[in-house]
Write a protein that holds these residues in place. Structure first.
Motif, mmCIF file in Angstrom:
data_model
loop_
_atom_site.group_PDB
_atom_site.id
_atom_site.type_symbol
_atom_site.label_atom_id
_atom_site.label_comp_id
_atom_site.label_asym_id
_atom_site.label_seq_id
_atom_site.Cartn_x
_atom_site.Cartn_y
_atom_site.Cartn_z
ATOM 1 N N VAL A 207 30.195 42.663 41.143
ATOM 2 C CA VAL A 207 30.443 41.272 40.745
ATOM 3 C C VAL A 207 30.724 41.206 39.241
ATOM 4 C CG1 VAL A 207 29.383 38.987 40.503
ATOM 5 C CG2 VAL A 207 29.185 40.222 42.663
ATOM 6 N N ALA A 208 29.929 41.915 38.451
ATOM 7 C CA ALA A 208 30.152 41.941 37.000
ATOM 8 C C ALA A 208 31.503 42.568 36.677
ATOM 9 C CB ALA A 208 29.028 42.700 36.305
ATOM 10 N N GLU A 209 31.849 43.633 37.388
ATOM 11 C CA GLU A 209 33.141 44.284 37.166
ATOM 12 C C GLU A 209 34.276 43.324 37.466
ATOM 13 O OE1 GLU A 209 36.810 46.243 38.354
ATOM 14 O OE2 GLU A 209 35.444 45.332 39.789
ATOM 15 N N TRP A 210 34.141 42.513 38.492
ATOM 16 C CA TRP A 210 35.172 41.554 38.845
ATOM 17 C C TRP A 210 35.347 40.517 37.734
ATOM 18 C CZ3 TRP A 210 35.745 36.376 39.635
ATOM 19 C CH2 TRP A 210 36.914 35.976 40.285
ATOM 20 N N PHE A 211 34.229 40.008 37.199
ATOM 21 C CA PHE A 211 34.320 39.032 36.115
ATOM 22 C C PHE A 211 34.946 39.651 34.865
ATOM 23 C CE2 PHE A 211 31.266 36.559 38.604
ATOM 24 C CZ PHE A 211 31.816 35.295 38.464
ATOM 25 N N ILE A 212 34.600 40.891 34.573
ATOM 26 C CA ILE A 212 35.197 41.591 33.430
ATOM 27 C C ILE A 212 36.699 41.775 33.663
ATOM 28 C CG2 ILE A 212 35.270 43.806 32.203
ATOM 29 C CD1 ILE A 212 32.190 43.920 32.677
ATOM 30 N N PHE A 213 37.080 42.143 34.887
ATOM 31 C CA PHE A 213 38.495 42.282 35.223
ATOM 32 C C PHE A 213 39.244 40.979 34.944
ATOM 33 C CE2 PHE A 213 41.763 41.384 38.439
ATOM 34 C CZ PHE A 213 42.671 42.390 38.166
ATOM 35 N N PHE A 214 38.675 39.854 35.391
ATOM 36 C CA PHE A 214 39.351 38.572 35.210
ATOM 37 C C PHE A 214 39.383 38.123 33.753
ATOM 38 C CE2 PHE A 214 40.174 37.603 39.542
ATOM 39 C CZ PHE A 214 41.191 36.678 39.454
ATOM 40 N N LYS A 215 38.398 38.510 33.005
ATOM 41 C CA LYS A 215 38.352 38.098 31.590
ATOM 42 C C LYS A 215 39.253 38.965 30.724
ATOM 43 C CE LYS A 215 36.346 35.689 28.307
ATOM 44 N NZ LYS A 215 36.683 34.317 28.095
ATOM 45 N N LEU A 216 39.298 40.273 30.967
ATOM 46 C CA LEU A 216 39.978 41.185 30.060
ATOM 47 C C LEU A 216 41.297 41.749 30.582
ATOM 48 C CD1 LEU A 216 36.871 43.232 28.864
ATOM 49 C CD2 LEU A 216 37.916 41.248 27.766
ATOM 50 N N ILE A 217 41.354 42.108 31.837
ATOM 51 C CA ILE A 217 42.505 42.850 32.355
ATOM 52 C C ILE A 217 43.527 41.940 33.030
ATOM 53 C CG2 ILE A 217 43.191 44.672 33.982
ATOM 54 C CD1 ILE A 217 40.363 45.879 33.450
ATOM 55 N N TYR A 218 43.060 41.018 33.857
ATOM 56 C CA TYR A 218 43.979 40.190 34.631
ATOM 57 C C TYR A 218 44.948 39.382 33.774
ATOM 58 C CZ TYR A 218 45.909 36.863 37.900
ATOM 59 O OH TYR A 218 46.773 36.110 38.619
ATOM 60 N N GLU B 236 57.518 38.086 46.329
ATOM 61 C CA GLU B 236 56.412 38.247 47.268
ATOM 62 C C GLU B 236 55.658 39.554 47.005
ATOM 63 O OE1 GLU B 236 58.122 37.882 51.163
ATOM 64 O OE2 GLU B 236 58.378 35.716 50.967
ATOM 65 N N SER B 237 56.385 40.573 46.616
ATOM 66 C CA SER B 237 55.755 41.855 46.288
ATOM 67 C C SER B 237 54.849 41.733 45.066
ATOM 68 C CB SER B 237 56.840 42.902 46.045
ATOM 69 O OG SER B 237 56.285 44.084 45.541
ATOM 70 N N ILE B 238 55.311 41.032 44.049
ATOM 71 C CA ILE B 238 54.506 40.833 42.836
ATOM 72 C C ILE B 238 53.244 40.039 43.171
ATOM 73 C CG2 ILE B 238 54.435 39.668 40.593
ATOM 74 C CD1 ILE B 238 57.459 40.348 40.328
ATOM 75 N N ILE B 239 53.410 38.989 43.957
ATOM 76 C CA ILE B 239 52.256 38.155 44.331
ATOM 77 C C ILE B 239 51.270 38.965 45.181
ATOM 78 C CG2 ILE B 239 51.552 36.118 45.657
ATOM 79 C CD1 ILE B 239 54.287 34.868 44.740
ATOM 80 N N SER B 240 51.788 39.765 46.093
ATOM 81 C CA SER B 240 50.915 40.613 46.923
ATOM 82 C C SER B 240 50.169 41.635 46.078
ATOM 83 C CB SER B 240 51.735 41.340 47.987
ATOM 84 O OG SER B 240 52.240 40.433 48.911
ATOM 85 N N GLU B 241 50.866 42.244 45.128
ATOM 86 C CA GLU B 241 50.217 43.207 44.243
ATOM 87 C C GLU B 241 49.093 42.544 43.454
ATOM 88 O OE1 GLU B 241 51.193 46.088 40.405
ATOM 89 O OE2 GLU B 241 52.844 45.111 41.455
ATOM 90 N N ALA B 242 49.364 41.339 42.957
ATOM 91 C CA ALA B 242 48.340 40.608 42.205
ATOM 92 C C ALA B 242 47.131 40.312 43.088
ATOM 93 C CB ALA B 242 48.921 39.313 41.652
ATOM 94 N N LYS B 243 47.380 39.871 44.309
ATOM 95 C CA LYS B 243 46.275 39.550 45.213
ATOM 96 C C LYS B 243 45.461 40.794 45.553
ATOM 97 C CE LYS B 243 45.197 36.580 49.016
ATOM 98 N NZ LYS B 243 45.670 35.643 50.002
ATOM 99 N N ILE B 244 46.140 41.920 45.737
ATOM 100 C CA ILE B 244 45.439 43.178 46.017
ATOM 101 C C ILE B 244 44.558 43.567 44.835
ATOM 102 C CG2 ILE B 244 45.788 45.665 46.298
ATOM 103 C CD1 ILE B 244 48.224 44.917 48.093
ATOM 104 N N LYS B 245 45.082 43.428 43.623
ATOM 105 C CA LYS B 245 44.297 43.770 42.422
ATOM 106 C C LYS B 245 43.081 42.858 42.295
ATOM 107 C CE LYS B 245 47.165 46.830 40.585
ATOM 108 N NZ LYS B 245 46.890 48.235 40.658
ATOM 109 N N MET B 246 43.270 41.565 42.613
ATOM 110 C CA MET B 246 42.170 40.613 42.471
ATOM 111 C C MET B 246 41.077 40.796 43.519
ATOM 112 S SD MET B 246 43.937 37.004 41.369
ATOM 113 C CE MET B 246 45.330 37.017 42.479
#
Length: 174
Positions: free
Chosen positions: A36-47, A74-84
């Motif tokens: 969960v912490a890694e996900w928040f860090i991903f959204f704050k710094l990497i995403y 659609e590919s870009i959006i799918s890639e983003a969703k997979i990363k998230m």
């Protein structure tokens, strides 16, 4: 005595009172909250950087209205969703696992109670109380972790949905 050890003593006592299953629950909990912490860090710094790169990639295209462009979008959006949502299945699994581990703790604690009853009879309340304690503490811990985890899972899912819609709006298809 070391002050850190003094602070950890009640935690050690709690874990010992819950029996060996409580240590498994602690391990699952540490894994869950790390993800969960890694996900928040991903959204704050990497995403934000990745989102900007995806938008830039899309905006550099001269063709944004053909069928090929639609597939690329659609590919870009799918890639983003997979990363998230990369860690979301593991988070869901750990949330589901916590109450089951709590139930396992209940069963092992009750087995201890029945062993005490079989050996000493029903008159040794102190020995039986230890088993009942060992049965209820893991159940409570598993439920607390699962309930808190459900809140964060829902928060993550809503944020992923919002960000997916936002990215979809940014990648305009003409």
């Amino acid at each position: 005595m070391n002050p850190t050890l003094t602070l950890l003593e009640p935690i050690q006592d709690f874990l010992d009172a819950g029996g060996p299953v409580l240590w498994l629950i602690l391990l699952a909990s540490i894994c869950l909250w790390t993800l969960v912490a890694e996900w928040f860090i991903f959204f704050k710094l990497i995403y934000p950087e990745r989102k900007a790169a995806w938008v830039e990639q899309w905006n550099k295209r001269s063709d944004r209205c053909s069928q090929t462009a639609l597939y690329i979008r659609e590919s870009i959006i799918s890639e983003a969703k997979i990363k998230m949502t990369r860690t979301l299945p593991v988070i869901k699994m750990l949330i589901s696992l916590s109450p089951l581990l709590g139930l396992l703790g209940t069963v092992t604690g009750m087995i201890q109670v029945f062993d005490v009853m079989a050996i000493t009879g029903t008159s040794n309340a102190k020995a039986m109380a230890s088993g009942v304690s060992q049965a209820t503490i893991p159940t409570m811990a598993g439920m607390v972790i699962a309930i808190a985890g459900l809140y964060f899972k829902k928060l993550i899912e809503e944020r992923v949905s919002d960000e997916t819609h936002h990215l979809t709006d940014l990648l305009k298809y003409h």
